[in-house]
Design a protein around this motif. Sequence first.
Motif, mmCIF file in Angstrom:
data_model
loop_
_atom_site.group_PDB
_atom_site.id
_atom_site.type_symbol
_atom_site.label_atom_id
_atom_site.label_comp_id
_atom_site.label_asym_id
_atom_site.label_seq_id
_atom_site.Cartn_x
_atom_site.Cartn_y
_atom_site.Cartn_z
ATOM 1 N N ASP A 82 0.844 -1.187 0.000
ATOM 2 C CA ASP A 82 0.000 0.000 0.000
ATOM 3 C C ASP A 82 0.890 1.252 0.000
ATOM 4 N N VAL A 83 0.618 2.190 -0.900
ATOM 5 C CA VAL A 83 1.474 3.368 -1.060
ATOM 6 C C VAL A 83 1.515 4.193 0.219
ATOM 7 N N ASP A 84 0.377 4.327 0.891
ATOM 8 C CA ASP A 84 0.361 5.093 2.135
ATOM 9 C C ASP A 84 1.253 4.448 3.191
ATOM 10 N N ARG A 85 1.214 3.133 3.258
ATOM 11 C CA ARG A 85 2.059 2.449 4.247
ATOM 12 C C ARG A 85 3.532 2.575 3.885
ATOM 13 N N LEU A 86 3.851 2.484 2.613
ATOM 14 C CA LEU A 86 5.235 2.663 2.194
ATOM 15 C C LEU A 86 5.713 4.091 2.482
ATOM 16 N N ARG A 87 4.834 5.062 2.268
ATOM 17 C CA ARG A 87 5.205 6.444 2.581
ATOM 18 C C ARG A 87 5.467 6.607 4.076
ATOM 19 N N GLN A 88 4.601 6.024 4.880
ATOM 20 C CA GLN A 88 4.786 6.085 6.334
ATOM 21 C C GLN A 88 6.079 5.403 6.740
ATOM 22 N N ALA A 89 6.410 4.292 6.082
ATOM 23 C CA ALA A 89 7.659 3.594 6.380
ATOM 24 C C ALA A 89 8.868 4.428 5.969
ATOM 25 N N TYR A 90 8.755 5.128 4.859
ATOM 26 C CA TYR A 90 9.859 5.977 4.403
ATOM 27 C C TYR A 90 10.184 7.045 5.444
ATOM 28 N N ASP A 119 6.289 3.481 -8.036
ATOM 29 C CA ASP A 119 7.029 2.442 -8.766
ATOM 30 C C ASP A 119 7.345 1.265 -7.855
ATOM 31 N N LEU A 120 7.743 1.552 -6.614
ATOM 32 C CA LEU A 120 8.044 0.470 -5.665
ATOM 33 C C LEU A 120 6.799 -0.349 -5.371
ATOM 34 N N SER A 121 5.657 0.324 -5.171
ATOM 35 C CA SER A 121 4.411 -0.395 -4.911
ATOM 36 C C SER A 121 4.021 -1.285 -6.081
ATOM 37 N N GLU A 122 4.186 -0.790 -7.298
ATOM 38 C CA GLU A 122 3.834 -1.582 -8.474
ATOM 39 C C GLU A 122 4.741 -2.804 -8.605
ATOM 40 N N ARG A 123 6.032 -2.625 -8.348
ATOM 41 C CA ARG A 123 6.941 -3.778 -8.413
ATOM 42 C C ARG A 123 6.620 -4.812 -7.342
ATOM 43 N N LEU A 124 6.255 -4.351 -6.152
ATOM 44 C CA LEU A 124 5.863 -5.289 -5.102
ATOM 45 C C LEU A 124 4.575 -6.008 -5.475
ATOM 46 N N PRO A 152 21.333 -2.513 4.668
ATOM 47 C CA PRO A 152 20.441 -2.741 3.530
ATOM 48 C C PRO A 152 20.275 -1.462 2.706
ATOM 49 N N THR A 153 19.757 -1.623 1.512
ATOM 50 C CA THR A 153 19.444 -0.462 0.688
ATOM 51 C C THR A 153 18.223 0.252 1.266
ATOM 52 N N LEU A 154 18.022 1.481 0.843
ATOM 53 C CA LEU A 154 16.917 2.271 1.386
ATOM 54 C C LEU A 154 15.575 1.626 1.060
ATOM 55 N N GLU A 155 15.397 1.144 -0.160
ATOM 56 C CA GLU A 155 14.121 0.517 -0.507
ATOM 57 C C GLU A 155 13.877 -0.726 0.318
ATOM 58 N N ASP A 156 14.924 -1.500 0.603
ATOM 59 C CA ASP A 156 14.752 -2.657 1.475
ATOM 60 C C ASP A 156 14.321 -2.233 2.872
ATOM 61 N N LYS A 157 14.887 -1.140 3.368
ATOM 62 C CA LYS A 157 14.476 -0.646 4.690
ATOM 63 C C LYS A 157 13.001 -0.252 4.683
ATOM 64 N N ILE A 158 12.557 0.387 3.615
ATOM 65 C CA ILE A 158 11.160 0.807 3.524
ATOM 66 C C ILE A 158 10.239 -0.406 3.499
ATOM 67 N N VAL A 159 10.552 -1.362 2.636
ATOM 68 C CA VAL A 159 9.697 -2.544 2.510
ATOM 69 C C VAL A 159 9.713 -3.351 3.805
ATOM 70 N N GLN A 160 10.860 -3.453 4.448
ATOM 71 C CA GLN A 160 10.932 -4.219 5.689
ATOM 72 C C GLN A 160 10.115 -3.567 6.794
ATOM 73 N N ARG A 161 10.135 -2.241 6.867
ATOM 74 C CA ARG A 161 9.319 -1.570 7.884
ATOM 75 C C ARG A 161 7.833 -1.815 7.642
ATOM 76 N N ALA A 162 7.407 -1.739 6.391
ATOM 77 C CA ALA A 162 6.007 -2.035 6.086
ATOM 78 C C ALA A 162 5.679 -3.492 6.389
ATOM 79 N N PHE A 163 6.589 -4.389 6.065
ATOM 80 C CA PHE A 163 6.407 -5.814 6.346
ATOM 81 C C PHE A 163 6.263 -6.065 7.838
#
Length: 492
Positions: A82-90, A119-124, A152-163
């Motif tokens: 979810d884009v909102d969750r990814l934004r919050q994780a960022y 783009d990250l949300s679409e790839r996920l 980890p890379t920044l995108e991995d940190k974002i996805v892991q926080r949302a996870f």
Amino acid sequence: MNGRRKSDRRVVPRKPPNKGSGAPGSAEEAEGRRRAKGNPSQSTSHRTQGRARLREALGRIRQAAERSRKERFTTLWHHVYDVDRLRQAYYGVNRKGASGVDRVTWAQYGEDLEANLADLSERLRRGAYRAKPVERAYIPKRDGRQRPIGKPTLEDKIVQRAFVEVVGTVYEADFLGFSYGFRPGRGQHDALDAVTVGITKRKVNWVLEADIRGFFEAIDHEWLLRFLQHRIADPRVLRQVRRWLRAGVVEGTEWKAQTEGTPQGGSASPLLGNIYLHYVFDLWAHRWRRRKARGEVIIVRYADDFVVGFQYREDAECFLAELTERLRAFALELHADKTRLIRFGRFAAQNRRERGEGKPDTFDFLGLTHICGSDRRGRFIIRRVTQRSRARNKLAEVKATLRRRMHDPVPEVGRWLHAVLKGHYGYYGVPRNYHALSRFREQVTRLWLSTLRRRSQRVRLTWERMDRLATRWLPRPEITHPYPDQRLRVTT
């Protein structure tokens, strides 16, 4: 009648037939009905995206997890991407954190944040996201060895926080009460207070302090995935965890496969470690306590460090022997130098005095040394003081930094030392530890004095002037935490 002292509206509309009036087969006219006065005028669901909607989604997951401990979740992945969750994780990622192998920083990623998150949300969503290797570095440990850490890379940190936010909500309903590590609303001082209150209030005569050797580097991947499948049936979640585990590490310019252990440095590693120990240790120890123990048993675990208190020595020895076999079955082992069974508790001093063995042994847990003592009325208490090795290592760091900043302006160094002492008091400022805090401040003052005297051979810095500098910049010791029973009385 829905509203208090309110009836439905008097005038109601007429509903025309859906076919022409009088035509063969025309539908019968129906009388419409206006909204009752007490009904809400708007839907209770959120029509716009935001934090409230995210909290409601997590609330539904939590309720489902609490409703049935055996229910498996088949659709969780859409909450993660979810884009909102990814934004919050960022925005939750450390802005000054080290970048990974792609060298993308928090600020660079945020220059075109919405496009990057979309783009990250679409790839996920499509399953096209690939976890990148973790850049490995090493930091020295107290015993002279090197502790591996990952970046980890920044995108991995974002996805892991949302996870973690989504999957962690599921397991919060399963984790037992004596597990304190890396859980929302629980911290190290909650675990410390639980140990103190448990030993003081329960019949505890023996204490087992234990640590698992290299826990995060020894986690078995296959066992971890099996444990996850007890609750997670969404193949996309399991596939992403498998990709994180198999992404490997980069040391210098060389890539290495990782056949065991979790990718440290991100927020997913603590959750995965908690899940692993939940099935390997927590459930087993809780069942052992209820079925095999003859006396009372208390358990407190923070990550891979745990303290177990026993009423009888036979229970303690049996537990330790069976625990060793239990951990070996899951590719884990106890750290021999950090695992001890000692006599500790209300009657430890009296029993050792009768045997001519001197004072009771002490044990260390989360940076504090626990000592059997008594208050002014002679009642048993547990004194907690700063662990000597922790204070010694911190003073060594302060000394090295002072030498490096020897010629910096005094106000700048003073502000930095002020922050160091405030942070030290914030963690070690527990009741009955005032003298250790005073000694730490005194040692910092001496180190600063020695550094200032080395700035020039002409400097004649007296203790009177140093006292004024210390009074100006170095805060006095303060107790920042309540007594253990007071904190637990509030939180339980």
